[in-house]
Design a protein around this motif. Structure first.
Motif, PDB file in Angstrom:
ATOM      1  N   TYR A 110     -10.749 -16.248  26.938  1.00  0.00           N
ATOM      2  CA  TYR A 110     -10.117 -14.930  26.890  1.00  0.00           C
ATOM      3  C   TYR A 110     -10.747 -14.055  25.807  1.00  0.00           C
ATOM      4  N   PHE A 111     -11.060 -14.663  24.673  1.00  0.00           N
ATOM      5  CA  PHE A 111     -11.641 -13.904  23.562  1.00  0.00           C
ATOM      6  C   PHE A 111     -13.167 -13.863  23.612  1.00  0.00           C
ATOM      7  N   GLY A 112     -13.764 -14.448  24.670  1.00  0.00           N
ATOM      8  CA  GLY A 112     -15.214 -14.410  24.811  1.00  0.00           C
ATOM      9  C   GLY A 112     -15.947 -15.224  23.772  1.00  0.00           C
ATOM     10  N   LEU A 113     -15.295 -16.271  23.263  1.00  0.00           N
ATOM     11  CA  LEU A 113     -15.880 -17.090  22.202  1.00  0.00           C
ATOM     12  C   LEU A 113     -16.517 -18.338  22.808  1.00  0.00           C
ATOM     13  N   PRO A 114     -17.836 -18.527  22.634  1.00  0.00           N
ATOM     14  CA  PRO A 114     -18.483 -19.702  23.225  1.00  0.00           C
ATOM     15  C   PRO A 114     -18.221 -20.977  22.429  1.00  0.00           C
ATOM     16  N   SER A 115     -16.999 -21.464  22.511  1.00  0.00           N
ATOM     17  CA  SER A 115     -16.651 -22.722  21.849  1.00  0.00           C
ATOM     18  C   SER A 115     -17.027 -23.878  22.774  1.00  0.00           C
ATOM     19  N   SER A 116     -16.830 -25.074  22.298  1.00  0.00           N
ATOM     20  CA  SER A 116     -17.260 -26.257  23.035  1.00  0.00           C
ATOM     21  C   SER A 116     -16.129 -26.855  23.863  1.00  0.00           C
ATOM     22  N   SER A 117     -16.300 -26.894  25.176  1.00  0.00           N
ATOM     23  CA  SER A 117     -15.344 -27.592  26.036  1.00  0.00           C
ATOM     24  C   SER A 117     -15.335 -29.079  25.716  1.00  0.00           C
ATOM     25  N   SER A 118     -16.498 -29.603  25.363  1.00  0.00           N
ATOM     26  CA  SER A 118     -16.611 -31.028  25.037  1.00  0.00           C
ATOM     27  C   SER A 118     -15.752 -31.377  23.834  1.00  0.00           C
ATOM     28  N   HIS A 119     -15.876 -30.597  22.780  1.00  0.00           N
ATOM     29  CA  HIS A 119     -15.107 -30.907  21.577  1.00  0.00           C
ATOM     30  C   HIS A 119     -13.631 -30.593  21.754  1.00  0.00           C
ATOM     31  N   ALA A 120     -13.309 -29.667  22.655  1.00  0.00           N
ATOM     32  CA  ALA A 120     -11.902 -29.462  22.991  1.00  0.00           C
ATOM     33  C   ALA A 120     -11.341 -30.723  23.641  1.00  0.00           C
ATOM     34  N   ALA A 146     -22.378 -14.549  14.881  1.00  0.00           N
ATOM     35  CA  ALA A 146     -22.696 -15.978  14.763  1.00  0.00           C
ATOM     36  C   ALA A 146     -21.673 -16.697  13.879  1.00  0.00           C
ATOM     37  N   LYS A 147     -21.254 -16.021  12.802  1.00  0.00           N
ATOM     38  CA  LYS A 147     -20.266 -16.642  11.893  1.00  0.00           C
ATOM     39  C   LYS A 147     -18.954 -16.907  12.617  1.00  0.00           C
ATOM     40  N   ASN A 148     -18.504 -15.964  13.435  1.00  0.00           N
ATOM     41  CA  ASN A 148     -17.264 -16.158  14.184  1.00  0.00           C
ATOM     42  C   ASN A 148     -17.394 -17.305  15.180  1.00  0.00           C
ATOM     43  N   ILE A 149     -18.574 -17.426  15.789  1.00  0.00           N
ATOM     44  CA  ILE A 149     -18.805 -18.513  16.736  1.00  0.00           C
ATOM     45  C   ILE A 149     -18.737 -19.859  16.024  1.00  0.00           C
ATOM     46  N   VAL A 150     -19.428 -19.960  14.893  1.00  0.00           N
ATOM     47  CA  VAL A 150     -19.446 -21.221  14.138  1.00  0.00           C
ATOM     48  C   VAL A 150     -18.040 -21.570  13.652  1.00  0.00           C
ATOM     49  N   LEU A 151     -17.269 -20.571  13.226  1.00  0.00           N
ATOM     50  CA  LEU A 151     -15.888 -20.817  12.818  1.00  0.00           C
ATOM     51  C   LEU A 151     -15.097 -21.400  13.983  1.00  0.00           C
ATOM     52  N   GLY A 152     -15.333 -20.871  15.178  1.00  0.00           N
ATOM     53  CA  GLY A 152     -14.678 -21.416  16.366  1.00  0.00           C
ATOM     54  C   GLY A 152     -15.047 -22.865  16.608  1.00  0.00           C
ATOM     55  N   TRP A 153     -16.301 -23.212  16.328  1.00  0.00           N
ATOM     56  CA  TRP A 153     -16.724 -24.602  16.491  1.00  0.00           C
ATOM     57  C   TRP A 153     -15.904 -25.536  15.600  1.00  0.00           C
ATOM     58  N   PHE A 154     -15.677 -25.112  14.349  1.00  0.00           N
ATOM     59  CA  PHE A 154     -15.002 -25.983  13.405  1.00  0.00           C
ATOM     60  C   PHE A 154     -13.518 -26.164  13.735  1.00  0.00           C
ATOM     61  N   ILE A 155     -12.900 -25.144  14.312  1.00  0.00           N
ATOM     62  CA  ILE A 155     -11.460 -25.270  14.566  1.00  0.00           C
ATOM     63  C   ILE A 155     -11.151 -25.805  15.960  1.00  0.00           C
ATOM     64  N   THR A 156     -12.177 -25.976  16.800  1.00  0.00           N
ATOM     65  CA  THR A 156     -11.925 -26.410  18.174  1.00  0.00           C
ATOM     66  C   THR A 156     -11.249 -27.769  18.244  1.00  0.00           C
ATOM     67  N   MET A 157     -11.813 -28.768  17.591  1.00  0.00           N
ATOM     68  CA  MET A 157     -11.241 -30.111  17.688  1.00  0.00           C
ATOM     69  C   MET A 157      -9.823 -30.191  17.125  1.00  0.00           C
ATOM     70  N   PRO A 158      -9.573 -29.722  15.899  1.00  0.00           N
ATOM     71  CA  PRO A 158      -8.193 -29.801  15.397  1.00  0.00           C
ATOM     72  C   PRO A 158      -7.206 -28.971  16.203  1.00  0.00           C
ATOM     73  N   ALA A 159      -7.635 -27.804  16.705  1.00  0.00           N
ATOM     74  CA  ALA A 159      -6.722 -26.975  17.500  1.00  0.00           C
ATOM     75  C   ALA A 159      -6.356 -27.663  18.808  1.00  0.00           C
ATOM     76  N   ALA A 160      -7.355 -28.199  19.509  1.00  0.00           N
ATOM     77  CA  ALA A 160      -7.087 -28.919  20.754  1.00  0.00           C
ATOM     78  C   ALA A 160      -6.262 -30.176  20.497  1.00  0.00           C
ATOM     79  N   ALA A 161      -6.527 -30.838  19.364  1.00  0.00           N
ATOM     80  CA  ALA A 161      -5.762 -32.040  19.013  1.00  0.00           C
ATOM     81  C   ALA A 161      -4.291 -31.700  18.804  1.00  0.00           C
ATOM     82  N   LEU A 162      -4.020 -30.586  18.137  1.00  0.00           N
ATOM     83  CA  LEU A 162      -2.645 -30.174  17.885  1.00  0.00           C
ATOM     84  C   LEU A 162      -1.919 -29.851  19.197  1.00  0.00           C
TER      85      LEU A 162
END
Length: 332
Positions: A98-108, A302-318
């Protein structure tokens, strides 16, 4: 085993694969579309076909997902743990799409598995998570950045005396090949991740034995759903990768796609590591763009994308943990 629980879990797994397809379609084709090497629909059709083909090229990544990250859960509770893990991954995919952020489906997916496992009281294989997920999560973007930069430097040196217009036309044609290679690698990596989840569900249901070959119907179902999702297209993320990070030209697009595809094949066949196609192609684009000049890359994006990478796993875990607790309360 409750057949209903098995059917629901497999259905949600295929739903996750579909979201993975449209969420990550940009990985394979954004550069080709942005450089006008391919029209959007032609690129999506090509990517869907190559995703389908790539899903049948190996099973090492599926084995890592099904056996190397969490202990195989048992009984109905085990099935709901898989269900919750998938829901966590799907929710995060939809939010980032929705936000157009290329996060990782794998890490989700991996975050969802860990969160649901912890909530359900089963063991997490932390050594496997560290070696197969966390280390590649940090290493693959660095490799993508450096290799993308070096590949582009080589291309610039080899074609330094070429007519720029003729070179761009040639690379625009070459991008059809590099984009196909990227899509093939995406199928090789991402379809197998869902195969691993479906195999876990079948083992829990005592339909398959641990370590048994992946059933053909599982490969076909996961491959087809990934391809359908890819063809649906993730236009929001495509704009981010293709335009917002840097304005790409055909040589840069070719370099980024070739880099991304090479890293994915290496990770799949040499290490059986389920790496993120999103991380690889995004970092390759940054590396390629930096050869023009460092400030040509929009590092704020790029910074926003990388930030999304770091929060993907904990957010999906929660989300997965919350989902499991809700299901557990509802079924008590």
């Amino acid at each position: 085993m409750d057949t209903f629980a098995l059917i629901v879990t497999i259905g949600v797994a295929l739903g996750f694969t579909y979201t993975n397809g449209f969420h990550d379609s940009a990985n394979a084709i954004a550069t080709s579309v942005s450089t006008r090497a391919l029209t959007p629909r032609a690129a999506l059709a090509m990517a869907a076909v190559m995703n389908l083909a790539g899903a049948f090229l190996g099973s090492g990544v599926a084995k890592t997902v099904s056996e190397g990250l969490i202990e195989t859960p048992t009984g109905k509770t085990g099935m709901w743990i898989l269900f919750a893990a998938l829901v966590g991954a799907i929710v995060w995919n939809l939010v980032t799409w929705y936000f157009g952020l290329p996060s990782s489906s794998s890490h989700a997916l991996f975050g969802g598995m860990v969160g649901a496992a912890l909530a359900g009281g089963i063991g997490v294989i932390w050594s496997g998570v560290l070696e197969k997920v966390v280390i590649p999560m940090f290493l693959s973007p660095v490799v993508g950045l450096l290799v993308g930069y070096l590949v582009m430097v080589v291309i610039m040196w080899l074609f330094r005396r070429s007519n720029p217009h003729k070179a761009k036309r040639g690379f625009r044609v070459a991008q059809t090949v590099s984009a196909a290679g990227m899509a093939l690698g995406h199928g090789l990596q991402d379809a197998q991740k869902t195969m691993g989840i479906v195999v876990m569900a079948l083992v829990i249901a005592d339909i398959e034995k641990p370590g048994a070959p992946i059933p053909t119907w599982v490969k076909v179902a996961c491959a087809v759903m990934l391809s359908l999702g890819t063809y649906a297209g993730g236009w929001r993320i495509m704009r981010t990768l293709g335009r917002k990070i840097i304005e790409l030209d055909p040589p840069q697009g070719f370099a980024a796609e070739t880099t991304g595809a090479s890293i994915m094949y290496t990770a799949s066949y040499m290490f059986h590591a389920p790496i993120s196609t999103t991380h690889v192609i995004t970092s390759a684009i940054m590396g390629v763009g930096a050869t023009k000049r460092v400030n040509a890359v929009r590092w704020g994006v790029a910074k926003n994308i990388v930030l999304g990478w770091f929060i993907t796993m904990p957010a999906a875990a929660l989300v997965a943990a919350l989902c499991f607790w809700i299901v557990d309360l509802a079924l008590v």
